[in-house]
Write a protein that holds these residues in place. Sequence first.
Motif, PDB file in Angstrom:
ATOM      1  N   UNK A   1     -15.127 -15.257  19.711  1.00  0.00           N
ATOM      2  CA  UNK A   1     -13.864 -14.998  19.191  1.00  0.00           C
ATOM      3  C   UNK A   1     -13.343 -13.801  20.052  1.00  0.00           C
ATOM      4  N   UNK A   2     -11.979 -13.861  20.046  1.00  0.00           N
ATOM      5  CA  UNK A   2     -11.383 -12.686  20.403  1.00  0.00           C
ATOM      6  C   UNK A   2     -11.538 -11.203  19.728  1.00  0.00           C
ATOM      7  N   UNK A   3     -12.247 -11.099  18.624  1.00  0.00           N
ATOM      8  CA  UNK A   3     -12.613  -9.824  18.021  1.00  0.00           C
ATOM      9  C   UNK A   3     -11.569  -9.432  17.138  1.00  0.00           C
ATOM     10  N   UNK A   4     -11.782  -8.587  16.312  1.00  0.00           N
ATOM     11  CA  UNK A   4     -11.074  -7.778  15.409  1.00  0.00           C
ATOM     12  C   UNK A   4     -11.497  -6.314  15.799  1.00  0.00           C
ATOM     13  N   UNK A   5     -10.215  -5.775  16.186  1.00  0.00           N
ATOM     14  CA  UNK A   5     -10.254  -3.993  16.433  1.00  0.00           C
ATOM     15  C   UNK A   5     -10.293  -3.199  15.024  1.00  0.00           C
ATOM     16  N   UNK A  19      -6.295  -9.684  14.145  1.00  0.00           N
ATOM     17  CA  UNK A  19      -6.811  -9.002  15.578  1.00  0.00           C
ATOM     18  C   UNK A  19      -6.937  -7.381  15.338  1.00  0.00           C
ATOM     19  N   UNK A  20      -6.228  -6.802  14.750  1.00  0.00           N
ATOM     20  CA  UNK A  20      -6.411  -5.250  14.595  1.00  0.00           C
ATOM     21  C   UNK A  20      -6.191  -4.950  13.194  1.00  0.00           C
ATOM     22  N   UNK A  22     -17.059  -8.663  16.993  1.00  0.00           N
ATOM     23  CA  UNK A  22     -17.253  -9.979  17.623  1.00  0.00           C
ATOM     24  C   UNK A  22     -17.571 -11.046  16.888  1.00  0.00           C
TER      25      UNK A  22
END
Lengths: 114, 118
Positions: free
Chosen positions: A106-110, A9-10, A91
């Motif tokens: 998807x919710x994305x990777x920061x 996620x991060x 994303x």
Amino acid sequence: GAGVSQSPSNKVTEKGKDVELRCDPISGHTALYWYRQSLGQGLEFLIYFQGNSAPDKSGLPSDRFSAERTGGSVSTLTIQRTQQEDSAVYLCASRGWPTYNEQFFGPGTRLTVL
Amino acid sequence: AQTVTQSQPEMSVQEAETVTLSCTYDTSENNYYLFWYKQPPSRQMILVIRQEAYKQQNATENRFSVNFQKAAKSFSLKISDSQLGDTAMYFCAFMKGRSGGGADGLTFGKGTHLIIQP
């Protein structure tokens, strides 16, 4: 799965390190897309997969960026020798039957590059 | 290449009001799709509404409707009876149409930050 998932996620990394970002599309979706969302550039298309092949890599910003997709499912976006300007949200989206003309995100990777 | 322009970086309205977000685009394609996506602070991009360019009728989804003017290359989003949960970034997006579904990625506008005030 029920939706597109992304991991991590991060991610915080140091400049110069390599990172791998993962996307797990909706089961059965044949098309997969990667986008980058940054404050300066907005939302940019990076790469598109149809099955395991990538007919459109036109959006990859440099040769430090690469992506692969195996088994027509999971995709990995790799950034080598990360730079601070790579900091963004990455994303992933997939598309397939029955709504061929809709992309599900998807919710994305920061990613933060220090 | 396509371009999508959203000229309103931020808008603020009172709850229950109607608000219209503007979007213009430029393309030489005749077959394409237009979308409005919502992105709340959670980062999750959610499709709000879709319009096929070959359809003259404007798309509607509950409180959300579009005004699609193909000749003017305009695609505005109207939100009726706005709710606090509508607060989010809204992105207008373009996708070329190809046989078997769009093969190209989405081209996005810069987004409009919509704030619904209680």
